[in-house]
Design a protein around this motif. Structure first.
Motif, short mmCIF file in Angstrom:
data_model
loop_
_atom_site.label_atom_id
_atom_site.label_comp_id
_atom_site.label_asym_id
_atom_site.label_seq_id
_atom_site.Cartn_x
_atom_site.Cartn_y
_atom_site.Cartn_z
N LEU A 70 3.41 2.65 6.41
CA LEU A 70 2.27 2.35 5.34
C LEU A 70 1.32 3.70 4.90
O LEU A 70 0.95 3.79 3.87
CB LEU A 70 1.38 1.03 5.80
N SER A 71 0.89 4.40 5.92
CA SER A 71 0.15 5.56 5.73
C SER A 71 0.98 6.45 4.94
O SER A 71 0.17 7.20 4.14
CB SER A 71 -0.24 6.06 7.27
N LEU A 72 1.92 6.75 4.98
CA LEU A 72 2.72 7.77 4.41
C LEU A 72 2.77 7.30 3.01
O LEU A 72 2.95 8.31 2.05
CB LEU A 72 4.30 8.15 5.08
N SER A 73 2.99 5.84 2.68
CA SER A 73 3.07 5.36 1.59
C SER A 73 1.82 5.74 0.84
O SER A 73 1.77 6.04 -0.30
CB SER A 73 3.44 4.07 1.48
N ASN A 74 0.70 5.56 1.30
CA ASN A 74 -0.58 5.73 0.74
C ASN A 74 -0.80 7.35 0.47
O ASN A 74 -1.38 7.70 -0.56
CB ASN A 74 -1.45 5.45 1.87
N ILE A 75 -0.06 8.32 1.23
CA ILE A 75 -0.26 9.52 0.96
C ILE A 75 0.57 9.93 -0.21
O ILE A 75 0.35 10.87 -1.04
CB ILE A 75 0.18 10.36 2.25
N ILE A 76 1.66 9.51 -0.18
CA ILE A 76 2.59 9.63 -1.29
C ILE A 76 2.11 9.40 -2.65
O ILE A 76 2.05 9.92 -3.66
CB ILE A 76 4.10 9.34 -1.02
N ASN A 77 1.63 8.00 -2.65
CA ASN A 77 0.90 7.63 -3.89
C ASN A 77 -0.20 8.36 -4.34
O ASN A 77 -0.29 8.79 -5.38
CB ASN A 77 0.59 6.14 -3.74
N ASN A 78 -0.99 8.82 -3.51
CA ASN A 78 -2.12 9.77 -3.68
C ASN A 78 -1.74 10.99 -4.26
O ASN A 78 -2.22 11.51 -5.24
CB ASN A 78 -2.97 9.90 -2.35
N LEU A 79 -0.71 11.75 -3.62
CA LEU A 79 -0.18 12.96 -4.24
C LEU A 79 0.33 12.80 -5.61
O LEU A 79 0.50 13.73 -6.38
CB LEU A 79 1.05 13.32 -3.30
N SER A 80 0.92 11.71 -5.98
CA SER A 80 1.29 11.30 -7.16
C SER A 80 0.43 11.30 -8.46
O SER A 80 0.61 11.45 -9.33
CB SER A 80 2.47 10.32 -7.32
N LEU A 81 -0.94 11.20 -7.81
CA LEU A 81 -2.10 11.14 -8.89
C LEU A 81 -2.55 12.38 -9.45
O LEU A 81 -2.30 13.36 -8.69
CB LEU A 81 -3.26 10.33 -8.25
N PRO A 82 -2.91 12.50 -10.49
CA PRO A 82 -3.65 13.93 -10.99
C PRO A 82 -4.56 14.22 -10.01
O PRO A 82 -5.39 13.38 -9.43
CB PRO A 82 -4.22 13.53 -12.46
N GLU A 83 -4.88 15.49 -9.87
CA GLU A 83 -5.77 16.05 -8.73
C GLU A 83 -7.19 15.42 -9.12
O GLU A 83 -8.05 15.24 -8.18
CB GLU A 83 -6.11 17.54 -8.88
N LYS A 84 -7.75 15.08 -10.39
CA LYS A 84 -9.00 14.65 -10.82
C LYS A 84 -9.12 13.24 -10.08
O LYS A 84 -10.19 12.72 -9.93
CB LYS A 84 -9.15 14.45 -12.19
N LYS A 85 -8.04 12.60 -9.85
CA LYS A 85 -8.11 11.16 -9.62
C LYS A 85 -8.06 10.95 -8.07
O LYS A 85 -7.75 9.74 -7.54
CB LYS A 85 -7.03 10.31 -10.24
N ARG A 86 -7.82 11.87 -7.20
CA ARG A 86 -7.38 11.93 -5.91
C ARG A 86 -8.69 11.57 -5.18
O ARG A 86 -9.73 12.13 -5.25
CB ARG A 86 -6.84 13.15 -5.25
#
Length: 86
Positions: A70-86
């Motif tokens: 679950l933690s890795l899934s959250n990290i991967i999803n966050n990395l896929s967002l544009p930097e401005k939305k992280r």
């Protein structure tokens, strides 16, 4: 070892490869830079105590694996967002 997998691998790995290419296609005084990032993720499978037949220590280990997934899934999803939305 579990009932589901004879050689249970309980590890995760994330490999990040960044490639940068430069050239002077823009003009003689300007340089074009292209950057590509590749994220390769290998996750241990989700563990279900009922399916694997795990008990005791293996059940707790499976629970921890699920939390880390679950933690890795959250990290991967966050990395896929544009930097401005992280």
């Amino acid at each position: 070892k579990t009932d589901r997998n004879q050689h249970s691998s309980r590890s995760h790995a994330i490999f990040r490869l960044s490639v940068q290419s430069t050239g002077n296609e823009v003009g003689p005084d300007a340089e074009l830079v292209r950057i590509a990032d590749f994220n390769l993720v290998d996750l241990a499978g989700s563990e279900s105590a009922k399916v694997t037949g795990a008990t005791g220590k293996r059940t707790k280990e499976g629970s921890n694996i699920n939390k880390s997934l679950l933690s890795l899934s959250n990290i991967i999803n966050n990395l896929s967002l544009p930097e401005k939305k992280r």
